[in-house]
Design a protein around this motif. Sequence first.
Motif, PDB file in Angstrom:
ATOM      1  N   GLY A   6       0.782  -1.232   0.000  1.00 17.30           N
ATOM      2  CA  GLY A   6       0.000   0.000   0.000  1.00 17.30           C
ATOM      3  C   GLY A   6       0.813   1.281   0.000  1.00 17.30           C
ATOM      4  N   PHE A   7       2.124   1.186  -0.267  1.00 15.46           N
ATOM      5  CA  PHE A   7       2.992   2.370  -0.273  1.00 15.46           C
ATOM      6  C   PHE A   7       3.317   2.786  -1.701  1.00 15.46           C
ATOM      7  N   ARG A   8       3.259   4.087  -1.937  1.00 13.21           N
ATOM      8  CA  ARG A   8       3.583   4.649  -3.249  1.00 13.21           C
ATOM      9  C   ARG A   8       5.075   4.946  -3.304  1.00 13.21           C
ATOM     10  N   PRO A   9       5.816   4.389  -4.284  1.00 12.62           N
ATOM     11  CA  PRO A   9       7.251   4.701  -4.420  1.00 12.62           C
ATOM     12  C   PRO A   9       7.444   6.170  -4.774  1.00 12.62           C
ATOM     13  N   ALA A  32       2.511  25.585   4.259  1.00  8.89           N
ATOM     14  CA  ALA A  32       3.115  24.271   4.488  1.00  8.89           C
ATOM     15  C   ALA A  32       4.421  24.218   3.706  1.00  8.89           C
ATOM     16  N   TRP A  33       5.477  23.807   4.374  1.00  9.17           N
ATOM     17  CA  TRP A  33       6.812  23.807   3.787  1.00  9.17           C
ATOM     18  C   TRP A  33       7.344  22.385   3.721  1.00  9.17           C
ATOM     19  N   GLN A  34       8.119  22.096   2.666  1.00  3.16           N
ATOM     20  CA  GLN A  34       8.693  20.767   2.526  1.00  3.16           C
ATOM     21  C   GLN A  34       9.838  20.791   1.523  1.00  3.16           C
ATOM     22  N   PHE A  35      10.548  19.657   1.452  1.00  2.00           N
ATOM     23  CA  PHE A  35      11.543  19.439   0.409  1.00  2.00           C
ATOM     24  C   PHE A  35      10.815  19.019  -0.864  1.00  2.00           C
ATOM     25  N   PRO A  36      11.430  19.211  -2.026  1.00  2.00           N
ATOM     26  CA  PRO A  36      10.844  18.666  -3.247  1.00  2.00           C
ATOM     27  C   PRO A  36      10.730  17.145  -3.139  1.00  2.00           C
ATOM     28  N   GLN A  37       9.663  16.607  -3.681  1.00  2.00           N
ATOM     29  CA  GLN A  37       9.474  15.158  -3.687  1.00  2.00           C
ATOM     30  C   GLN A  37       8.455  14.808  -4.751  1.00  2.00           C
ATOM     31  N   GLY A  38       8.406  13.547  -5.124  1.00  2.00           N
ATOM     32  CA  GLY A  38       7.409  13.143  -6.096  1.00  2.00           C
ATOM     33  C   GLY A  38       7.479  11.664  -6.401  1.00  2.00           C
ATOM     34  N   GLY A  39       6.427  11.172  -7.033  1.00  2.00           N
ATOM     35  CA  GLY A  39       6.293   9.754  -7.326  1.00  2.00           C
ATOM     36  C   GLY A  39       7.243   9.259  -8.397  1.00  2.00           C
ATOM     37  N   ILE A  40       7.521   7.967  -8.323  1.00  2.00           N
ATOM     38  CA  ILE A  40       8.348   7.287  -9.314  1.00  2.00           C
ATOM     39  C   ILE A  40       7.418   6.599 -10.293  1.00  2.00           C
ATOM     40  N   LYS A  41       7.588   6.885 -11.571  1.00  2.00           N
ATOM     41  CA  LYS A  41       6.774   6.233 -12.597  1.00  2.00           C
ATOM     42  C   LYS A  41       7.265   4.799 -12.814  1.00  2.00           C
ATOM     43  N   SER A  42       6.396   3.948 -13.345  1.00  2.00           N
ATOM     44  CA  SER A  42       6.721   2.524 -13.494  1.00  2.00           C
ATOM     45  C   SER A  42       7.930   2.275 -14.394  1.00  2.00           C
ATOM     46  N   ASP A  43       8.230   3.189 -15.310  1.00  2.00           N
ATOM     47  CA  ASP A  43       9.368   2.997 -16.220  1.00  2.00           C
ATOM     48  C   ASP A  43      10.613   3.779 -15.791  1.00  2.00           C
ATOM     49  N   GLU A  44      10.652   4.274 -14.540  1.00  2.00           N
ATOM     50  CA  GLU A  44      11.767   5.077 -14.060  1.00  2.00           C
ATOM     51  C   GLU A  44      12.513   4.391 -12.928  1.00  2.00           C
ATOM     52  N   THR A  45      13.797   4.688 -12.838  1.00  2.00           N
ATOM     53  CA  THR A  45      14.566   4.362 -11.645  1.00  2.00           C
ATOM     54  C   THR A  45      14.362   5.512 -10.662  1.00  2.00           C
ATOM     55  N   LYS A  47      16.611   7.393  -9.400  1.00  2.00           N
ATOM     56  CA  LYS A  47      17.478   8.496  -9.827  1.00  2.00           C
ATOM     57  C   LYS A  47      16.854   9.257 -10.999  1.00  2.00           C
ATOM     58  N   GLN A  48      16.266   8.559 -11.953  1.00  2.00           N
ATOM     59  CA  GLN A  48      15.594   9.223 -13.064  1.00  2.00           C
ATOM     60  C   GLN A  48      14.407  10.052 -12.569  1.00  2.00           C
ATOM     61  N   ALA A  49      13.643   9.497 -11.636  1.00  2.00           N
ATOM     62  CA  ALA A  49      12.503  10.221 -11.065  1.00  2.00           C
ATOM     63  C   ALA A  49      12.978  11.469 -10.329  1.00  2.00           C
ATOM     64  N   MET A  50      14.094  11.351  -9.623  1.00  2.00           N
ATOM     65  CA  MET A  50      14.631  12.498  -8.883  1.00  2.00           C
ATOM     66  C   MET A  50      14.971  13.640  -9.834  1.00  2.00           C
ATOM     67  N   PHE A  51      15.653  13.336 -10.954  1.00  2.00           N
ATOM     68  CA  PHE A  51      16.005  14.402 -11.892  1.00  2.00           C
ATOM     69  C   PHE A  51      14.767  14.982 -12.572  1.00  2.00           C
ATOM     70  N   ARG A  52      13.761  14.157 -12.845  1.00  2.00           N
ATOM     71  CA  ARG A  52      12.512  14.671 -13.431  1.00  2.00           C
ATOM     72  C   ARG A  52      11.820  15.606 -12.445  1.00  2.00           C
ATOM     73  N   GLU A  53      11.673  15.158 -11.192  1.00  2.00           N
ATOM     74  CA  GLU A  53      11.030  15.986 -10.166  1.00  2.00           C
ATOM     75  C   GLU A  53      11.815  17.272  -9.908  1.00  2.00           C
ATOM     76  N   LEU A  54      13.129  17.196  -9.925  1.00  2.00           N
ATOM     77  CA  LEU A  54      13.973  18.378  -9.730  1.00  2.00           C
ATOM     78  C   LEU A  54      13.660  19.426 -10.793  1.00  2.00           C
ATOM     79  N   GLN A  55      13.516  18.987 -12.030  1.00  2.00           N
ATOM     80  CA  GLN A  55      13.198  19.923 -13.110  1.00  2.00           C
ATOM     81  C   GLN A  55      11.765  20.437 -12.987  1.00  2.00           C
ATOM     82  N   GLU A  56      10.810  19.550 -12.723  1.00  2.00           N
ATOM     83  CA  GLU A  56       9.411  19.971 -12.639  1.00  2.00           C
ATOM     84  C   GLU A  56       9.149  20.927 -11.482  1.00  2.00           C
TER      85      GLU A  56
END
Length: 179
Positions: A6-9, A32-45, A47-56
């Motif tokens: 039940g956990f979202r990567p 509300a304050w936080q660090f950048p974060q976001g979900g990992i898509k099924s076709d991503e590692t 690290k790839q998700a991190m760079f995508r979220e960093l840009q978005e």
Amino acid sequence: MIDPDGFRPNVGIILTNTERHLFWGRRVGQNAWQFPQGGIKSDETPKQAMFRELQEEVGLHPHHVTLLGSTKRWLRYRLPKRFIRRHCGPICIGQKQVWFMLRIDCGEESFCLDMCDKPEFDAWRWVRYWHPLREVVYFKRRVYQQALEELAPLLYPEGPPVRQVPHPAHRTVLQHKRG
């Protein structure tokens, strides 16, 4: 994408500058304050998700940062029951995150909070290392503490700074708005 438990990567991103301060973003329309974060898509590692979220979320590209390291395992937090959507499947009870620490190698003018249609942040500021533990929403606090403790040696090989609670009169920060 929800795992069998039940956990979202997800990925979390801790951005630091040369003074070892951390990027702290204010969620759009909230106090509300936080660090950048976001979900990992099924076709991503992660690290790839991190760079995508960093840009978005922040507008930075891989050439704007140096990857200092990441947590060795998934860190998990559960959502409070009132935030669990039970009328859509699969049910997500929380998130499991790999946390990355990045040093920025660019000027602040490279930051852009509205790179996507639905921006995550409308302002940001630099904060001291342990500051996020005082402001992050309560149900994420333990994961933030685990990530900051595990990644502290990347910035502080001599040992992490002492956690201090500043006097309200001494709290000055430079805040940046979207745009």
